[in-house]
Scaffold this motif. Structure first.
Motif, PDB file in Angstrom:
ATOM      1  N   ARG A 192      29.153  -1.233  14.941  1.00 54.76           N
ATOM      2  CA  ARG A 192      29.671   0.100  14.633  1.00 54.76           C
ATOM      3  C   ARG A 192      29.880   0.311  13.137  1.00 54.76           C
ATOM      4  NH1 ARG A 192      34.822   0.504  18.187  1.00 54.76           N
ATOM      5  NH2 ARG A 192      34.131  -0.802  19.876  1.00 54.76           N
ATOM      6  N   LEU A 215      31.114   3.848  22.626  1.00 56.34           N
ATOM      7  CA  LEU A 215      32.386   3.136  22.530  1.00 56.34           C
ATOM      8  C   LEU A 215      32.275   1.708  23.054  1.00 56.34           C
ATOM      9  CD1 LEU A 215      34.795   5.962  23.689  1.00 56.34           C
ATOM     10  CD2 LEU A 215      34.543   5.067  21.370  1.00 56.34           C
ATOM     11  N   ARG A 246      35.299  11.119  14.634  1.00 55.47           N
ATOM     12  CA  ARG A 246      34.061  10.348  14.539  1.00 55.47           C
ATOM     13  C   ARG A 246      32.958  11.184  13.900  1.00 55.47           C
ATOM     14  NH1 ARG A 246      34.074   8.211  19.428  1.00 55.47           N
ATOM     15  NH2 ARG A 246      32.749   9.743  20.402  1.00 55.47           N
ATOM     16  N   TYR A 258      36.926   6.255  14.881  1.00 55.23           N
ATOM     17  CA  TYR A 258      35.940   6.001  15.919  1.00 55.23           C
ATOM     18  C   TYR A 258      36.434   6.405  17.304  1.00 55.23           C
ATOM     19  CZ  TYR A 258      31.988   3.888  18.190  1.00 55.23           C
ATOM     20  OH  TYR A 258      30.849   3.703  18.927  1.00 55.23           O
ATOM     21  N   SER A 259      37.715   6.227  17.559  1.00 54.04           N
ATOM     22  CA  SER A 259      38.224   6.459  18.906  1.00 54.04           C
ATOM     23  C   SER A 259      38.383   7.934  19.255  1.00 54.04           C
ATOM     24  CB  SER A 259      39.552   5.724  19.115  1.00 54.04           C
ATOM     25  OG  SER A 259      40.519   6.164  18.204  1.00 54.04           O
ATOM     26  N   HIS A 260      38.485   8.815  18.275  1.00 55.93           N
ATOM     27  CA  HIS A 260      38.599  10.260  18.528  1.00 55.93           C
ATOM     28  C   HIS A 260      37.271  10.925  18.176  1.00 55.93           C
ATOM     29  CE1 HIS A 260      42.807   9.728  19.233  1.00 55.93           C
ATOM     30  NE2 HIS A 260      43.034   9.313  18.008  1.00 55.93           N
ATOM     31  N   SER A 261      36.665  11.593  19.145  1.00 55.80           N
ATOM     32  CA  SER A 261      35.323  12.145  18.928  1.00 55.80           C
ATOM     33  C   SER A 261      35.274  13.130  17.766  1.00 55.80           C
ATOM     34  CB  SER A 261      34.774  12.778  20.201  1.00 55.80           C
ATOM     35  OG  SER A 261      35.564  13.873  20.606  1.00 55.80           O
ATOM     36  N   SER A 305      40.607   2.722  12.862  1.00 51.99           N
ATOM     37  CA  SER A 305      40.114   2.762  14.241  1.00 51.99           C
ATOM     38  C   SER A 305      40.135   4.174  14.825  1.00 51.99           C
ATOM     39  CB  SER A 305      40.911   1.806  15.128  1.00 51.99           C
ATOM     40  OG  SER A 305      42.274   2.185  15.159  1.00 51.99           O
ATOM     41  N   ARG A 306      41.059   5.013  14.368  1.00 50.84           N
ATOM     42  CA  ARG A 306      41.123   6.381  14.901  1.00 50.84           C
ATOM     43  C   ARG A 306      39.860   7.186  14.540  1.00 50.84           C
ATOM     44  NH1 ARG A 306      44.233   6.266  10.429  1.00 50.84           N
ATOM     45  NH2 ARG A 306      43.939   7.924   8.902  1.00 50.84           N
TER      46      ARG A 306
END
Length: 131
Positions: free
Chosen positions: A47, A40, A79, A73-76, A70-71
């Motif tokens: 990225r 992150l 992702r 990447y931000s939520h595993s 963006s979600r």
């Protein structure tokens, strides 16, 4: 980390190999999401991934860029389900985004014909020219 510098114990049994060694960062992050949290800290430019994308005409494709929601990447969980290191991985998980690939006989296979005899390594390639 992608390298051969892992503890030798990881190869002692098939169970250990299946538990600790992965072919892609996405497989590793899926199994060990906390191990990928440091990713992150990367700049957005670093990225870029393959991800399923719908254009303005609602046509799906696998796209390579850092312009994904963006979600993803931000939520595993997202992702590992939506961002991929290769187009092939994206197409396998989201066949609707690659109809030209999934409707063909193309598969991932070891390229035995071009094996590197010096290092005794093979590469896996995607295509229809398998034996």
């Amino acid at each position: 980390e992608y390298s051969t510098d892992y503890p030798s114990d990881y190869t002692a049994t098939q169970l250990l190999r299946d538990t600790y060694l992965f072919d892609s960062i996405h497989e590793c992050c899926s199994a060990y999401p906390d191990a990928c949290a440091s990713d992150l800290a990367l700049d957005l430019d670093e990225r870029a991934y393959w991800y399923p994308h719908e254009d303005s005409e609602d046509i799906s494709s696998c796209k390579f860029s850092n312009d994904y929601p963006s979600r993803y990447y931000s939520h595993s969980n997202l992702r590992t389900m939506m961002l991929f290191g290769t187009k092939g991985e994206c197409c396998v998980e989201h066949p609707e985004a690659c109809p030209e690939v999934t409707n063909s006989g193309a598969k991932w296979y070891p390229d035995v014909a071009n094996a590197d005899g010096e290092t005794q390594t093979l590469q896996c390639i995607f295509g229809e020219n398998y034996p």
